[in-house]
Design a protein around this motif. Sequence first.
Motif, PDB file in Angstrom:
ATOM      1  N   ILE A  10      40.480  -6.999  53.264  1.00  0.00           N
ATOM      2  CA  ILE A  10      39.684  -8.221  53.329  1.00  0.00           C
ATOM      3  C   ILE A  10      40.344  -9.337  52.531  1.00  0.00           C
ATOM      4  O   ILE A  10      40.415 -10.483  52.986  1.00  0.00           O
ATOM      5  CB  ILE A  10      38.256  -7.970  52.810  1.00  0.00           C
ATOM      6  N   LYS A  11      40.822  -9.027  51.343  1.00  0.00           N
ATOM      7  CA  LYS A  11      41.349 -10.074  50.467  1.00  0.00           C
ATOM      8  C   LYS A  11      42.805 -10.434  50.768  1.00  0.00           C
ATOM      9  O   LYS A  11      43.338 -11.362  50.180  1.00  0.00           O
ATOM     10  CB  LYS A  11      41.160  -9.703  49.001  1.00  0.00           C
ATOM     11  N   PRO A  51      40.461 -13.611  42.204  1.00  0.00           N
ATOM     12  CA  PRO A  51      40.985 -14.874  42.747  1.00  0.00           C
ATOM     13  C   PRO A  51      40.999 -14.978  44.275  1.00  0.00           C
ATOM     14  O   PRO A  51      40.874 -16.077  44.812  1.00  0.00           O
ATOM     15  CB  PRO A  51      42.407 -14.935  42.191  1.00  0.00           C
ATOM     16  N   GLU A  52      41.106 -13.877  44.970  1.00  0.00           N
ATOM     17  CA  GLU A  52      41.177 -13.928  46.435  1.00  0.00           C
ATOM     18  C   GLU A  52      39.814 -13.780  47.108  1.00  0.00           C
ATOM     19  O   GLU A  52      39.728 -13.711  48.329  1.00  0.00           O
ATOM     20  CB  GLU A  52      42.138 -12.845  46.941  1.00  0.00           C
ATOM     21  N   TRP A  53      38.734 -13.748  46.319  1.00  0.00           N
ATOM     22  CA  TRP A  53      37.402 -13.685  46.916  1.00  0.00           C
ATOM     23  C   TRP A  53      37.072 -15.024  47.550  1.00  0.00           C
ATOM     24  O   TRP A  53      37.403 -16.078  47.025  1.00  0.00           O
ATOM     25  CB  TRP A  53      36.352 -13.373  45.842  1.00  0.00           C
ATOM     26  N   ASP A  54      36.425 -14.981  48.704  1.00  0.00           N
ATOM     27  CA  ASP A  54      35.892 -16.197  49.309  1.00  0.00           C
ATOM     28  C   ASP A  54      34.689 -15.822  50.172  1.00  0.00           C
ATOM     29  O   ASP A  54      34.482 -14.648  50.492  1.00  0.00           O
ATOM     30  CB  ASP A  54      36.950 -16.973  50.102  1.00  0.00           C
ATOM     31  N   PRO A  55      33.857 -16.797  50.537  1.00  0.00           N
ATOM     32  CA  PRO A  55      32.650 -16.497  51.318  1.00  0.00           C
ATOM     33  C   PRO A  55      32.945 -15.825  52.659  1.00  0.00           C
ATOM     34  O   PRO A  55      32.167 -14.979  53.112  1.00  0.00           O
ATOM     35  CB  PRO A  55      31.992 -17.861  51.512  1.00  0.00           C
ATOM     36  N   ASP A 101      38.636  -7.641  35.707  1.00  0.00           N
ATOM     37  CA  ASP A 101      39.277  -8.478  36.723  1.00  0.00           C
ATOM     38  C   ASP A 101      38.347  -8.772  37.896  1.00  0.00           C
ATOM     39  O   ASP A 101      38.722  -9.423  38.844  1.00  0.00           O
ATOM     40  CB  ASP A 101      40.576  -7.847  37.213  1.00  0.00           C
ATOM     41  N   HIS A 102      37.114  -8.269  37.840  1.00  0.00           N
ATOM     42  CA  HIS A 102      36.083  -8.489  38.848  1.00  0.00           C
ATOM     43  C   HIS A 102      36.351  -7.751  40.157  1.00  0.00           C
ATOM     44  O   HIS A 102      35.672  -7.987  41.147  1.00  0.00           O
ATOM     45  CB  HIS A 102      35.848  -9.980  39.107  1.00  0.00           C
TER      46      HIS A 102
END
Length: 127
Positions: A10-11, A51-55, A101-102
């Motif tokens: 996904i990321k 950092p690579e998370w997005d909606p 790091d989430h």
Amino acid sequence: MFLFQGVNDIKAEPGATADQLIAGYRRLADRVHAAGKCVAVATIAPYKGWPEWDPAGEAVRREVNTFLRTSGEFDAVTDFDRVLRSPDDPERILPAFDGGDHLHPNDKGMQAMADAVDLESLDCGSP
């Protein structure tokens, strides 16, 4: 087989679609079942704050998790999403389980994941 994957797909750039991931899960499950084995699957854990998370990726994660929970195509499902997510922000790992790091759980998060696996569900009657 215990199958826990998906967040890296996904990321990635470009990220996989829900349809692509679901097709991949189905292929793996079919191959494992064809070999006479059972397949347990885990939902994709939250990772907001990485950092690579997005909606858009979050929407894919949720759609795939819904498929994993409801499709009936697996012999068992362990819901790592529910185990790890924060009740205050379900797109994030619970702070007590966040490795910093989430994305990766800390030792407490890993223990919570291990505790969530129903070991009896991993025996689907195969010798």
